[in-house]
Design a protein around this motif. Structure first.
Motif, PDB file in Angstrom:
ATOM      1  N   MET A   1       0.798   5.119  -0.484  1.00  0.00           N
ATOM      2  CA  MET A   1       0.252   6.882  -0.248  1.00  0.00           C
ATOM      3  C   MET A   1       0.798   8.166  -1.394  1.00  0.00           C
ATOM      4  O   MET A   1       2.437   8.203  -1.307  1.00  0.00           O
ATOM      5  CB  MET A   1       0.057   7.881   0.893  1.00  0.00           C
TER       6      MET A   1
ATOM      7  N   GLU B   1      -2.429  10.307  -3.269  1.00  0.00           N
ATOM      8  CA  GLU B   1      -3.782   8.959  -3.634  1.00  0.00           C
ATOM      9  C   GLU B   1      -3.253   7.611  -3.171  1.00  0.00           C
ATOM     10  O   GLU B   1      -2.107   6.950  -3.120  1.00  0.00           O
ATOM     11  CB  GLU B   1      -4.064   8.831  -5.192  1.00  0.00           C
ATOM     12  N   LEU B   2      -4.140   6.751  -2.094  1.00  0.00           N
ATOM     13  CA  LEU B   2      -4.063   5.192  -1.809  1.00  0.00           C
ATOM     14  C   LEU B   2      -3.586   4.658  -2.892  1.00  0.00           C
ATOM     15  O   LEU B   2      -5.402   4.209  -3.822  1.00  0.00           O
ATOM     16  CB  LEU B   2      -4.966   5.180  -0.894  1.00  0.00           C
ATOM     17  N   GLN B   3      -2.420   3.889  -2.691  1.00  0.00           N
ATOM     18  CA  GLN B   3      -2.374   2.779  -4.050  1.00  0.00           C
ATOM     19  C   GLN B   3      -2.187   1.640  -3.541  1.00  0.00           C
ATOM     20  O   GLN B   3      -1.358   1.292  -2.781  1.00  0.00           O
ATOM     21  CB  GLN B   3      -1.892   3.248  -5.895  1.00  0.00           C
ATOM     22  N   GLN B   4      -2.805   0.331  -4.540  1.00  0.00           N
ATOM     23  CA  GLN B   4      -2.219  -0.788  -3.712  1.00  0.00           C
ATOM     24  C   GLN B   4      -0.934  -1.071  -5.444  1.00  0.00           C
ATOM     25  O   GLN B   4      -1.802  -0.760  -6.668  1.00  0.00           O
ATOM     26  CB  GLN B   4      -3.015  -1.841  -3.690  1.00  0.00           C
TER      27      GLN B   4
ATOM     28  N   ARG C   1       1.080  -1.353   0.138  1.00  0.00           N
ATOM     29  CA  ARG C   1      -0.346   0.235   0.061  1.00  0.00           C
ATOM     30  C   ARG C   1       1.213   0.995   0.211  1.00  0.00           C
ATOM     31  O   ARG C   1       1.865   1.022   0.623  1.00  0.00           O
ATOM     32  CB  ARG C   1      -0.858  -0.159   1.160  1.00  0.00           C
TER      33      ARG C   1
ATOM     34  N   PRO D   1      -2.520   6.824  11.274  1.00  0.00           N
ATOM     35  CA  PRO D   1      -2.855   6.251   9.956  1.00  0.00           C
ATOM     36  C   PRO D   1      -2.281   6.249   8.793  1.00  0.00           C
ATOM     37  O   PRO D   1      -1.816   8.000   8.247  1.00  0.00           O
ATOM     38  CB  PRO D   1      -4.104   5.153   9.949  1.00  0.00           C
ATOM     39  N   LEU D   2      -1.556   5.441   7.710  1.00  0.00           N
ATOM     40  CA  LEU D   2      -0.703   6.015   6.819  1.00  0.00           C
ATOM     41  C   LEU D   2      -2.249   6.817   5.403  1.00  0.00           C
ATOM     42  O   LEU D   2      -1.763   7.965   5.097  1.00  0.00           O
ATOM     43  CB  LEU D   2      -0.698   5.124   5.883  1.00  0.00           C
ATOM     44  N   GLU D   3      -3.392   6.627   5.980  1.00  0.00           N
ATOM     45  CA  GLU D   3      -4.469   6.678   4.527  1.00  0.00           C
ATOM     46  C   GLU D   3      -4.444   8.192   5.340  1.00  0.00           C
ATOM     47  O   GLU D   3      -5.490   8.882   3.696  1.00  0.00           O
ATOM     48  CB  GLU D   3      -5.583   5.910   4.964  1.00  0.00           C
ATOM     49  N   GLN D   4      -4.366   8.871   6.691  1.00  0.00           N
ATOM     50  CA  GLN D   4      -4.503  10.355   6.710  1.00  0.00           C
ATOM     51  C   GLN D   4      -3.161  10.959   6.064  1.00  0.00           C
ATOM     52  O   GLN D   4      -3.444  12.061   6.638  1.00  0.00           O
ATOM     53  CB  GLN D   4      -4.703   9.979   8.392  1.00  0.00           C
TER      54      GLN D   4
ATOM     55  N   SER E   1       3.860   0.507   2.687  1.00  0.00           N
ATOM     56  CA  SER E   1       3.796  -0.478   3.828  1.00  0.00           C
ATOM     57  C   SER E   1       5.587  -0.310   3.338  1.00  0.00           C
ATOM     58  O   SER E   1       6.103  -1.358   4.554  1.00  0.00           O
ATOM     59  CB  SER E   1       3.091  -1.594   3.684  1.00  0.00           C
TER      60      SER E   1
ATOM     61  N   ASN F   1      -2.929  13.191   3.657  1.00  0.00           N
ATOM     62  CA  ASN F   1      -2.917  14.087   2.819  1.00  0.00           C
ATOM     63  C   ASN F   1      -3.797  15.455   3.939  1.00  0.00           C
ATOM     64  O   ASN F   1      -2.907  16.233   4.571  1.00  0.00           O
ATOM     65  CB  ASN F   1      -4.243  14.568   2.620  1.00  0.00           C
TER      66      ASN F   1
END
Length: 327
Positions: A4, A14-17, A2, A303-306, A121, A308
């Motif tokens: 950003m 953007e959160l990408q896989q 994962r 957390p990573l998703e935050q 990650s 921005n």
């Protein structure tokens, strides 16, 4: 993995896989546990640095564990905890590399700027530029040391033997270097945004003998001042605050334009210097000194998703100490 990802100028991350990256010869793959959010990450996201490589994964205050090694790597083993800093690779052959100034390499790579970083990650690093961290200390607490601490240390060394030291911008780097300077027996004068009472009180708690706004004059002339805030108008202010023969060190990779100022505030052998990047020796020296000085970072983990949201808080000056993404 994962990540950003910054896909272009002015865009949100953007959160990408993605497929897990694979190290080549001389590289290691690191499973990231924590990555500090640095002012330089903000400069990357805001497009204030030249030649940004898009898409790019920001982040260069990385703590994690090696989970795969490339061919020829003998310095790191799977499971080792390492720190990955801003300087990610140098050519080794240009004049600056040959003369011990790898921070000025003509053909460098920088983590989170010209090679993918730690808002992810997993990340890939040149094994030569990954510091062994051992097992002492918490990953989140250590992360800000990998840039705020390292660049802060280099700027402190460049400030010389200043007994009265001014710190302009009391954020991630400022609060770390205040602790080192106090341990060294220096008197610290902290300058914050005008009216930032919380940051001024924080500076006093860490041992600053005085704290005020960046437009204030200290109660006595400074021997040296370090500017961490990316504001060019602080340069004339700092020059006015230092004594004859004093030194002002600009520690950021990016700064707004410096306004014109009268020669009189530079005269009398005052010096104006800049810090560019870091060397591996800086890292080795600082990571030895920090535990001896009892440095404790003030961190807030997200957390990573935050990512921005964290960058927005940093842009508005709403982070006390340092922000860290925890994975």
């Amino acid at each position: 993995m994962r990540a950003m990802v910054l896909t272009g100028p002015g865009s949100l991350l953007e959160l990408q896989q993605r497929s897990d990256p694979q190290p080549v010869g001389g590289e290691i793959r690191v499973s990231v546990s924590a990555c500090g959010v640095c002012r330089t990450d903000l400069h990357v996201v805001d497009g204030e640095l030249p030649a940004i490589r898009y898409p790019i994964i920001p982040g260069h205050e990385i703590v994690g564990r090696v989970d795969l090694v490339g061919k020829g790597v003998t310095t790191h083993r799977i499971g080792d905890r390492v720190g990955i800093p801003w300087l990610g690779h140098t050519c080794g052959v240009c004049r600056f590399c040959r003369e011990g100034m790898e921070n000025l390499c003509d053909h460098p790579l920088f983590t989170g700027y010209t090679r993918d970083g730690g808002f992810a990650s997993h990340t890939i690093a040149d094994a030569r530029y990954a510091f062994p961290l051992g097992e002492d200390g918490d990953d989140v607490a250590i992360a800000p040391l990998l840039c705020a601490g390292l660049i802060g240390w280099r700027s402190l060394v460049m400030a010389g033997d200043a007994e009265r030291l001014g710190i302009y911008g009391f954020g991630a780097a400022g609060h770390i270097i205040c602790q080192i300077a106090r341990w060294q027996g220096r008197s610290v004068y902290a300058f914050t945004r005008a009216g930032d009472v919380a940051a001024q009180e924080f500076a006093r708690q860490l041992g600053a003998v005085w704290a005020g706004g960046s437009d204030d004059m200290p109660p006595q002339p400074l021997d040296a001042a370090i500017i961490y805030a990316p504001a060019g108008d602080l340069v004339p202010a700092a020059l006015r605050a230092v004594r004859k023969g004093g030194r002002v060190v600009c520690a950021g990779i990016h700064m707004s334009d410096i306004p014109s100022f009268p020669y009189a505030i530079l005269w009398e052998e005052r010096q104006l210097l800049s810090v560019a990047n870091l060397t591996r020796q800086d890292g080795q020296d600082f990571l030895t000194v920090a535990p001896k000085a009892g440095v404790k970072t003030q961190t807030t983990a997200f957390p990573l998703e935050q990512a921005n949201d964290v960058l927005s808080k940093l842009r508005r000056g709403q982070i006390l100490g340092a922000a860290v993404l925890r994975l």
